[in-house]
Design a protein around this motif. Structure first.
Motif, PDB file in Angstrom:
ATOM      1  N   PHE A  53      42.750  35.591  46.319  1.00  0.00           N
ATOM      2  CA  PHE A  53      42.917  35.726  44.999  1.00  0.00           C
ATOM      3  C   PHE A  53      42.222  34.617  44.230  1.00  0.00           C
ATOM      4  O   PHE A  53      41.825  35.196  43.110  1.00  0.00           O
ATOM      5  N   GLU A  54      42.248  33.456  44.685  1.00  0.00           N
ATOM      6  CA  GLU A  54      41.821  32.382  43.670  1.00  0.00           C
ATOM      7  C   GLU A  54      40.545  32.609  43.419  1.00  0.00           C
ATOM      8  O   GLU A  54      39.866  32.472  42.354  1.00  0.00           O
ATOM      9  N   ILE A  57      39.781  35.287  41.280  1.00  0.00           N
ATOM     10  CA  ILE A  57      40.061  35.004  39.963  1.00  0.00           C
ATOM     11  C   ILE A  57      38.985  34.358  39.069  1.00  0.00           C
ATOM     12  O   ILE A  57      38.676  34.380  38.095  1.00  0.00           O
ATOM     13  N   LYS A  58      38.449  33.388  40.157  1.00  0.00           N
ATOM     14  CA  LYS A  58      37.449  32.383  39.451  1.00  0.00           C
ATOM     15  C   LYS A  58      36.105  32.845  39.165  1.00  0.00           C
ATOM     16  O   LYS A  58      35.343  32.614  38.291  1.00  0.00           O
ATOM     17  N   PHE A  65      38.183  41.350  38.062  1.00  0.00           N
ATOM     18  CA  PHE A  65      38.802  40.102  37.429  1.00  0.00           C
ATOM     19  C   PHE A  65      40.200  40.410  36.968  1.00  0.00           C
ATOM     20  O   PHE A  65      41.252  39.918  37.328  1.00  0.00           O
ATOM     21  N   ALA A  68      42.840  41.689  39.660  1.00  0.00           N
ATOM     22  CA  ALA A  68      43.118  40.494  40.274  1.00  0.00           C
ATOM     23  C   ALA A  68      43.974  39.640  39.825  1.00  0.00           C
ATOM     24  O   ALA A  68      45.018  39.155  40.467  1.00  0.00           O
ATOM     25  N   ALA A  69      43.586  39.178  38.643  1.00  0.00           N
ATOM     26  CA  ALA A  69      44.300  38.287  37.635  1.00  0.00           C
ATOM     27  C   ALA A  69      45.803  38.709  37.457  1.00  0.00           C
ATOM     28  O   ALA A  69      46.756  37.899  37.604  1.00  0.00           O
ATOM     29  N   TRP A  72      47.875  38.850  40.542  1.00  0.00           N
ATOM     30  CA  TRP A  72      48.324  37.243  40.879  1.00  0.00           C
ATOM     31  C   TRP A  72      49.352  36.575  39.978  1.00  0.00           C
ATOM     32  O   TRP A  72      50.520  36.177  40.374  1.00  0.00           O
ATOM     33  N   SER A  73      49.247  37.072  38.623  1.00  0.00           N
ATOM     34  CA  SER A  73      49.982  36.369  37.534  1.00  0.00           C
ATOM     35  C   SER A  73      51.471  36.837  37.713  1.00  0.00           C
ATOM     36  O   SER A  73      52.290  36.325  37.537  1.00  0.00           O
ATOM     37  N   ASN A 144      43.638  33.644  33.053  1.00  0.00           N
ATOM     38  CA  ASN A 144      44.344  32.912  33.923  1.00  0.00           C
ATOM     39  C   ASN A 144      43.768  31.488  33.760  1.00  0.00           C
ATOM     40  O   ASN A 144      42.367  31.386  33.934  1.00  0.00           O
ATOM     41  N   ARG A 147      40.915  29.842  36.007  1.00  0.00           N
ATOM     42  CA  ARG A 147      39.356  30.171  35.498  1.00  0.00           C
ATOM     43  C   ARG A 147      38.666  28.865  34.656  1.00  0.00           C
ATOM     44  O   ARG A 147      37.633  28.673  34.499  1.00  0.00           O
TER      45      ARG A 147
END
Ligand SMILES: [Fe+2]
Length: 195
Positions: A53-54, A57-58, A65, A68-69, A72-73, A144, A147
């Motif tokens: 995920f990380e 997201i980055k 994006f 995924a964000a 995760w959020s 997020n 980022r």
């Protein structure tokens, strides 16, 4: 399927009267599920297929994006909710909050003001910055803090689907209710782990 929808860590009605079972039914099983389903479709055949995920997201852009964000959020939001209304900030984390915001009361007021300052869909975040200090920031849509190189500690979902069935336009009432449900022991753990 790579990403899966985690179960809620409590019964569907457990957050009542603050957040109804009906809201959670839609929010968790429908909205959140869509982001997870979309993400699994979108990563197929891309360089993100085996990424966590990380990383996604980055680095990712556009729909990949966004989904995924948002997935995760939502996990981050739901996992920090705890039934009952006796959840208070205490112990060493209270000292840390006082060090960054002056008082627990001012911290809560600042967070509440941020929720009102957010226009449209988004998230209000408590984050740890690179100086080891906590800040409250707003992110629109799927935004997020990962980022921006910030470490998320807590997030309040300010999309209408999070509160509209229960609170309609009474955003302050939703945030007041949300505040009662925060698992501060988990937030303190996230804070300690990040430092
Ligand atoms: Fe949501």
């Amino acid at each position: 399927m790579k990403f899966e929808l985690p179960r809620l860590p409590f019964e569907i009605n457990a957050l009542e009267p603050y957040i109804s079972g009906k809201t959670l039914e839609y929010h968790h099983k429908k909205h959140y599920q869509v982001y997870v389903t979309n993400l699994n479709k979108l990563i197929k055949g891309t360089k993100f297929e085996d990424k966590d995920f990380e990383t996604i997201i980055k680095v990712a852009e556009g729909p990949l994006f966004n989904n995924a964000a948002l997935a995760w959020s939502h996990a981050f939001y739901f996992s920090a909710l705890k039934p009952g209304n006796n959840n208070i900030i205490k112990g060493p984390f209270l000292d840390a909050v006082k060090g960054c915001f002056g008082s627990a009361r001012f911290f809560k007021e600042t967070f509440a003001k941020s929720t009102l300052a957010l226009l449209g869909s988004g998230w209000v975040w408590l984050v740890l910055n690179s100086k080891g200090s906590m800040e409250i920031i707003n992110e629109n849509n799927a935004g997020n803090p990962l980022r921006r190189g910030l470490t998320p500690l807590l997030t309040c979902d300010m999309w209408e689907h999070a509160y509209y069935l229960d609170y309609q336009n009474r955003i302050s009432d939703y945030v007041e209710a949300y505040w009662k449900l925060i698992d501060w022991e988990l937030i303190e753990k996230r804070y300690n782990d990040a430092r």
